[in-house]
Design a protein around this motif. Structure first.
Motif, PDB file in Angstrom:
ATOM      1  N   ALA A 175      33.058 -26.291 -12.964  1.00 42.86           N
ATOM      2  CA  ALA A 175      32.299 -26.699 -13.505  1.00 42.86           C
ATOM      3  C   ALA A 175      31.236 -26.976 -12.523  1.00 42.86           C
ATOM      4  O   ALA A 175      29.758 -27.070 -13.476  1.00 42.86           O
ATOM      5  N   PHE A 176      31.088 -27.202 -11.661  1.00 38.19           N
ATOM      6  CA  PHE A 176      29.853 -27.603 -10.814  1.00 38.19           C
ATOM      7  C   PHE A 176      28.938 -26.548 -10.928  1.00 38.19           C
ATOM      8  O   PHE A 176      27.506 -26.918 -10.379  1.00 38.19           O
ATOM      9  N   ALA A 177      29.464 -25.351 -10.138  1.00 42.54           N
ATOM     10  CA  ALA A 177      28.214 -24.013  -9.679  1.00 42.54           C
ATOM     11  C   ALA A 177      28.130 -23.855 -11.240  1.00 42.54           C
ATOM     12  O   ALA A 177      26.779 -23.693 -11.336  1.00 42.54           O
ATOM     13  N   GLY A 178      28.585 -23.927 -11.984  1.00 44.17           N
ATOM     14  CA  GLY A 178      28.422 -23.885 -13.836  1.00 44.17           C
ATOM     15  C   GLY A 178      27.499 -24.857 -13.976  1.00 44.17           C
ATOM     16  O   GLY A 178      26.855 -24.801 -15.894  1.00 44.17           O
ATOM     17  N   ARG A 179      27.527 -25.968 -13.717  1.00 43.01           N
ATOM     18  CA  ARG A 179      26.441 -27.213 -14.114  1.00 43.01           C
ATOM     19  C   ARG A 179      26.643 -27.360 -15.786  1.00 43.01           C
ATOM     20  O   ARG A 179      25.620 -27.092 -16.247  1.00 43.01           O
ATOM     21  N   CYS A 180      27.933 -27.706 -16.063  1.00 39.03           N
ATOM     22  CA  CYS A 180      28.399 -27.822 -17.261  1.00 39.03           C
ATOM     23  C   CYS A 180      29.435 -28.814 -17.219  1.00 39.03           C
ATOM     24  O   CYS A 180      30.510 -29.187 -16.102  1.00 39.03           O
ATOM     25  N   GLY A 181      30.143 -29.390 -18.410  1.00 42.59           N
ATOM     26  CA  GLY A 181      30.799 -30.114 -18.620  1.00 42.59           C
ATOM     27  C   GLY A 181      32.237 -29.729 -19.280  1.00 42.59           C
ATOM     28  O   GLY A 181      32.212 -28.064 -19.240  1.00 42.59           O
TER      29      GLY A 181
ATOM     30  N   PRO B 284      18.375 -26.208 -14.858  1.00 48.99           N
ATOM     31  CA  PRO B 284      19.063 -25.241 -16.112  1.00 48.99           C
ATOM     32  C   PRO B 284      18.804 -24.018 -14.919  1.00 48.99           C
ATOM     33  O   PRO B 284      19.431 -23.309 -15.368  1.00 48.99           O
ATOM     34  N   GLY B 285      18.901 -24.145 -13.638  1.00 49.55           N
ATOM     35  CA  GLY B 285      19.762 -23.436 -12.793  1.00 49.55           C
ATOM     36  C   GLY B 285      19.106 -21.523 -12.973  1.00 49.55           C
ATOM     37  O   GLY B 285      17.613 -22.338 -13.057  1.00 49.55           O
ATOM     38  N   LEU B 286      18.758 -20.579 -12.145  1.00 53.55           N
ATOM     39  CA  LEU B 286      18.291 -20.203 -11.964  1.00 53.55           C
ATOM     40  C   LEU B 286      18.051 -19.212 -13.218  1.00 53.55           C
ATOM     41  O   LEU B 286      18.229 -19.362 -13.783  1.00 53.55           O
ATOM     42  N   SER B 287      16.765 -18.476 -13.089  1.00 52.16           N
ATOM     43  CA  SER B 287      16.109 -17.668 -14.704  1.00 52.16           C
ATOM     44  C   SER B 287      14.925 -16.923 -14.451  1.00 52.16           C
ATOM     45  O   SER B 287      15.112 -16.544 -12.875  1.00 52.16           O
ATOM     46  N   ALA B 288      14.464 -16.087 -14.919  1.00 49.97           N
ATOM     47  CA  ALA B 288      13.382 -14.976 -15.165  1.00 49.97           C
ATOM     48  C   ALA B 288      12.884 -14.978 -16.123  1.00 49.97           C
ATOM     49  O   ALA B 288      13.186 -14.742 -17.661  1.00 49.97           O
ATOM     50  N   HIS B 289      11.274 -14.931 -16.045  1.00 53.97           N
ATOM     51  CA  HIS B 289       9.961 -14.538 -17.145  1.00 53.97           C
ATOM     52  C   HIS B 289       9.350 -13.162 -15.974  1.00 53.97           C
ATOM     53  O   HIS B 289       8.804 -14.006 -14.967  1.00 53.97           O
TER      54      HIS B 289
ATOM     55  N   VAL C 246       9.042 -22.022  -6.657  1.00 59.06           N
ATOM     56  CA  VAL C 246       9.273 -22.884  -7.516  1.00 59.06           C
ATOM     57  C   VAL C 246      10.455 -23.865  -8.073  1.00 59.06           C
ATOM     58  O   VAL C 246      11.660 -23.158  -7.219  1.00 59.06           O
ATOM     59  N   ASP C 247      10.388 -24.519  -8.514  1.00 61.28           N
ATOM     60  CA  ASP C 247      11.710 -25.162  -9.171  1.00 61.28           C
ATOM     61  C   ASP C 247      12.395 -25.055  -9.785  1.00 61.28           C
ATOM     62  O   ASP C 247      11.856 -23.849 -10.162  1.00 61.28           O
ATOM     63  N   ASN C 248      13.751 -24.866 -10.391  1.00 56.64           N
ATOM     64  CA  ASN C 248      14.678 -24.031 -11.480  1.00 56.64           C
ATOM     65  C   ASN C 248      13.498 -24.502 -12.699  1.00 56.64           C
ATOM     66  O   ASN C 248      14.261 -23.850 -14.068  1.00 56.64           O
ATOM     67  N   LYS C 249      13.067 -25.071 -13.149  1.00 52.85           N
ATOM     68  CA  LYS C 249      12.014 -25.221 -14.707  1.00 52.85           C
ATOM     69  C   LYS C 249      10.723 -25.331 -14.002  1.00 52.85           C
ATOM     70  O   LYS C 249       9.405 -24.866 -14.506  1.00 52.85           O
ATOM     71  N   GLY C 250      10.426 -23.890 -12.742  1.00 52.67           N
ATOM     72  CA  GLY C 250       9.345 -22.993 -13.259  1.00 52.67           C
ATOM     73  C   GLY C 250       7.829 -24.328 -12.032  1.00 52.67           C
ATOM     74  O   GLY C 250       6.834 -23.277 -12.316  1.00 52.67           O
ATOM     75  N   LYS C 251       7.991 -24.755 -11.474  1.00 53.01           N
ATOM     76  CA  LYS C 251       7.236 -26.132 -10.724  1.00 53.01           C
ATOM     77  C   LYS C 251       7.202 -25.743  -9.701  1.00 53.01           C
ATOM     78  O   LYS C 251       8.333 -25.574  -9.062  1.00 53.01           O
ATOM     79  N   VAL C 252       5.890 -25.402  -9.677  1.00 56.13           N
ATOM     80  CA  VAL C 252       5.753 -25.432  -7.346  1.00 56.13           C
ATOM     81  C   VAL C 252       6.007 -26.379  -7.566  1.00 56.13           C
ATOM     82  O   VAL C 252       6.133 -27.095  -7.909  1.00 56.13           O
ATOM     83  N   THR C 253       6.691 -26.233  -5.758  1.00 60.45           N
ATOM     84  CA  THR C 253       7.499 -27.489  -5.262  1.00 60.45           C
ATOM     85  C   THR C 253       7.590 -26.991  -4.167  1.00 60.45           C
ATOM     86  O   THR C 253       7.423 -26.478  -2.874  1.00 60.45           O
TER      87      THR C 253
END
Length: 420
Positions: free
Chosen positions: A21-27, A138-143, A343-350
């Protein structure tokens, strides 16, 4: 069929489930039966076993496979994944645990956090620990703003007529040359292995090369500072200095520096036109070597290697101990041609750790020259040119990963120069 798998070992079934659950960030909604045994034994026994996750629609198929191998008697459907980040465990409808994923994960991480805070930069340790409680991560993503398959098709057509030579440069301690050569070979080049000793001895030069790539690793063990020994070998040996100076002056060539190669090239600004505002790369703010998949965004810049990729956000491999970009002045920072930022996982420069693994100001991790022919970056695109090299990738990606675009861009640019 199998989405996730974890052996039941240290800590037993409950710890196994929590770590998943920790790895998947879910319940999780876990429902056990007393027929399996008393709750304490069932949840904490460290006997051999495993937990597998499959889609709801695949449960019957998974059970059929287990039946085929006479394992069905030892297999049990025990629960479901939930979007609400709460962990609930019931036995015969009696609730034995109901806590948030974040609270449990911080308990689980506390010892590591306390050790990290004493050993490393405590501010970085705290930032990473606090990130656990962000349920909206949200974890890793791609656009992507480009189509790597389209670029590959163009390259395949060009490669039928010629395969220009690119120098894959290495020095004592460099270790990234094979992945780099493979990436350029796949993009329609002929990769030529050149060791610094070949140039120092006069055995080889850079004439006839359309590209120069300084690869990653640990030249001279980084004992003189990351890339400093390598750069000094070039700057303080007149014939070698002339070889590099002449190459950088040729307007029909491109150069890429990755990781240790980035650190080395950043110290050759007196030889590289248009690089006078580049930073130096110093120790990571965490004080530790950082190796992970990090999220970056590609910015608008003149870089010929990143052409058409601006606005893309995607993961890339990083592995370095000295990647913090430090500028000589505010003016240098303002004038620098920045090509990529963390960027963070929300796409904001960090600038926050661990999304920014080294503490670089404004998330800067790649730069280019004013004409875009020389690009330096701390991350490793050559290590993630194939989708199978990622620990996570979107389902819609094909065999070739998006970072292959850099190498195809190089081939397309060279073709245009040859046409002139």
């Amino acid at each position: 069929l199998v989405i996730a798998y974890h052996d039941r070992s240290d800590g037993g079934l409950l710890t196994t489930l929590l770590e998943m659950a920790f790895a998947g960030r879910c319940g999780l909604d876990i429902a056990l039966s007393s027929r399996l045994g008393d709750p304490l034994s069932v949840l904490f026994s460290e006997e051999a076993g495993a937990v597998i996750q499959v889609r709801h629609t695949d449960v019957d198929e998974a059970l059929a496979i287990l039946r085929e191998y006479d394992l069905l008697a030892d297999a049990h459907v025990i629960g479901t994944v939930t979007e609400a980040q709460n962990i609930t465990v019931t036995v015969d409808e009696t609730c034995h645990l109901s806590m948030s994923r974040a609270e449990l994960q911080q308990y689980w991480s506390d010892t590591s956090y306390q050790m990290q805070a004493k050993r490393d930069n405590p501010a970085c340790a705290k930032q990473e620990y606090e990130q656990i409680s962000d349920d909206s991560d949200p974890g890793l993503s791609a656009h992507l703003t480009f189509d790597v398959e389209q670029a590959m098709a163009i390259t395949q057509r060009l490669a039928k007529s010629s395969k220009p030579k690119v120098a894959i440069l290495r020095e004592q301690g460099v270790n990234g040359q094979l992945e780099m050569a493979a990436a350029f070979d796949a993009a329609g080049f002929t990769a030529v292995d050149i060791h610094m000793s070949d140039i120092l001895s006069g055995k080889m030069g850079l004439d006839g090369m359309v590209g120069l790539v300084a690869c990653g690793g640990f030249s001279y063990g980084d004992v003189l500072g990351a890339g400093r020994g390598w750069a000094s070998t070039i700057l303080n040996h007149p014939p070698t200095r002339a070889v590099f100076s002449d190459f950088f002056a040729r307007t029909d060539t491109f150069t890429l520096g990755v990781c240790n190669g980035c650190q080395m090239l950043s110290q050759l600004t007196e030889l590289i036109p248009g690089s006078e505002h580049w930073p130096s790369f110093q120790a990571n703010i965490s004080t530790q070597f950082e190796a992970r998949l990090s999220m970056v965004t590609i910015t608008e810049s003149p870089s010929i290697l990143l052409a058409g990729m601006a606005g893309s956000v995607m993961p890339i491999a990083v592995a370095h101990g000295e990647g913090q970009a430090v500028f000589s002045s505010d003016n240098a920072l303002q004038q620098a041609e920045v090509a990529m930022r963390y960027v963070d996982n929300k796409g904001k420069v960090t600038e926050r750790y661990p999304a920014n693994p080294n503490g670089s100001c404004q998330g800067i991790t790649a730069l280019t020259t004013t004409d875009g022919r020389v690009t330096i970056m701390m991350p490793h695109p050559e290590r993630v040119t194939r989708t199978v090299q990622y620990s996570w990738a979107p389902d819609e990606w094909g065999e070739t990963g998006p970072w292959a675009q850099i190498f195809h861009n190089a081939r397309h640019w060279v073709e245009k120069q040859m046409a002139h």
